[in-house]
Scaffold this active site. Sequence first.
Site, PDB file in Angstrom:
ATOM      1  N   GLU A  53       0.492  -1.351   0.429  1.00 10.29           N
ATOM      2  CA  GLU A  53       0.757  -0.639   0.383  1.00 10.29           C
ATOM      3  C   GLU A  53       0.873   1.188  -0.083  1.00 10.29           C
ATOM      4  OE1 GLU A  53      -3.509   0.100   3.197  1.00 10.29           O
ATOM      5  OE2 GLU A  53      -4.388  -1.907   1.662  1.00 10.29           O
ATOM      6  N   GLU A  78      -4.770  -8.670   0.899  1.00 13.50           N
ATOM      7  CA  GLU A  78      -5.746  -7.992   2.624  1.00 13.50           C
ATOM      8  C   GLU A  78      -7.375  -8.314   1.891  1.00 13.50           C
ATOM      9  OE1 GLU A  78      -4.235  -4.707   4.558  1.00 13.50           O
ATOM     10  OE2 GLU A  78      -1.998  -5.744   3.824  1.00 13.50           O
TER      11      GLU A  78
HETATM   12  C1  FCB Z   1      -4.245  -2.338   5.208  1.00 13.86           C
HETATM   13  C2  FCB Z   1      -2.707  -2.167   6.194  1.00 13.86           C
HETATM   14  C3  FCB Z   1      -2.897  -3.228   6.977  1.00 13.86           C
HETATM   15  C4  FCB Z   1      -4.075  -2.817   7.807  1.00 13.86           C
HETATM   16  C5  FCB Z   1      -5.417  -2.928   7.391  1.00 13.86           C
HETATM   17  C6  FCB Z   1      -6.996  -3.340   8.364  1.00 13.86           C
HETATM   18  O1  FCB Z   1      -4.338  -0.695   4.687  1.00 13.86           O
HETATM   19  O2  FCB Z   1      -2.226  -2.589   4.737  1.00 13.86           O
HETATM   20  O3  FCB Z   1      -1.630  -3.244   7.199  1.00 13.86           O
HETATM   21  O4  FCB Z   1      -3.854  -2.264   8.562  1.00 13.86           O
HETATM   22  O5  FCB Z   1      -5.573  -1.817   6.955  1.00 13.86           O
END
Ligand code: FCB
Length: 454
Positions: free
Chosen positions: A161, A354
Amino acid sequence: MFKDDFAWGVATSSYQIEGAFDEDGKGLSVWDVFTEEGKCFGRHTGEVACDHYHRFKEDIKLMKELGVKAYRFSLSWPRILPDGVGKVNQKGIDFYNELIDCLLENGIEPYITLFHWDYPYELEKKGNWSNPDSPKWFLEYAEVVFKEFADRVKHFITFNEPQCFIGLAYDKGEHAPGLKCLKRDLVLKMHNVMLAHGLTVKAFRKLVPDGKIGYAPCGDVAMPLTDSKEDIEAARKRYFDVTANNLTGNVAWWSDPIMLGTYPEDTEAFRLYGKYLPKSYKEDLKIISEPIDFYCQNIYTGSRVRAAGDGYEYVKHSVDMPYTAIGWAITPKNLYWGPKFLYERYKKPIIISENGIACNDFIALDGKVHDQSRSDFIGLHLNELETAIDEGIDVAGYMYWSFMDNFEWAYGYSKRFGLVYVNYETMERIPKDSFYWYQNLIKNNGRNLSESFK
Ligand code: FCB
């Protein structure tokens, strides 16, 4: 249907779980310094976090019980190179060696993220990503990692990210180191991050010919309001558009250079800020676009978009939209439209690196954590993902965020995303109901999902 070798996984990151912030020769990261100054919810810090540094064996035992095939975690750059460059900290290497060996002994495939935001403070002082040497600093670190671990680890991800570690950190000032930089400086930082990525992928090809490498950006998914062709094209346009006020938080500026070898020139942001790119940027794009093996995306939420004139417009969520405990709209269709749009544009196997939900979890009278809404959230999202797969979108894996509750950046420990509950006083781990739900799903390679949802 999910492929037989689908990478069912869970994800974490070093700063959010490790703790041991100054043990065994580790250098400081920008997050150590930022939290020490009380910048996060409740003045919480990652000094101890989940104490994973000392409890990783217990955690991996639980992962084995969960049945995951893959574990995505990140390495702390200043644990390996306390000054960011130069001297290697052998104790840091030893820790990750033990962790990797333990995963392999338990049949879990490690997916290493090289950088998930804990930037060495020593390099911050030298101007971080604005310094012309910054891509080389990252390359030096990445080469140490490949040399030490790539004999056993075959999956790597360069950056997690960049929208956040540049956008939230240097544009919005909400994440470490908490700055609000000028656009001129942001454009340069963004370019240097992508150059660091490209140099690293090039080195990886030489050093780890049998390995695979990817990149994990994020972005709010634009979902068409209806299935009409016009709305679908409007959503696609929005998803890859870069506006003046979304320079650091978008998809295309961060992915087109890497995946297509071009900046998104046909956007408002490029017309305004493209002039801040270094003169050599076209040459650099050749390095930046060194092909990768898989394209990851962290997907949490989406917005509704419809056609309007030649372009698009947002449509507010309805008043009965449900929100997670961190305030993000629950929009399962993002796991259909996101992978579809990304695959159609970038044409690489996708990994959902994620996806997850913060719930107001607590220990019930029976000593357990009943988080039905987390299981439902995962089920609803995977159901959409499976539809995309059935329509021919190549999806190689899904990593639930997160394996366990942890330090949620600016929110401190107040938001719980884990399949495993962590009692931060005692460090006890309690698998939540969703842990067993996901375990059952993995055991069936997701087949029972289709049965229960379709
Ligand atoms: C993302 C991040 C991760 C975590 C999630 C909830 O943006 O990559 O580290 O904090 O959100």
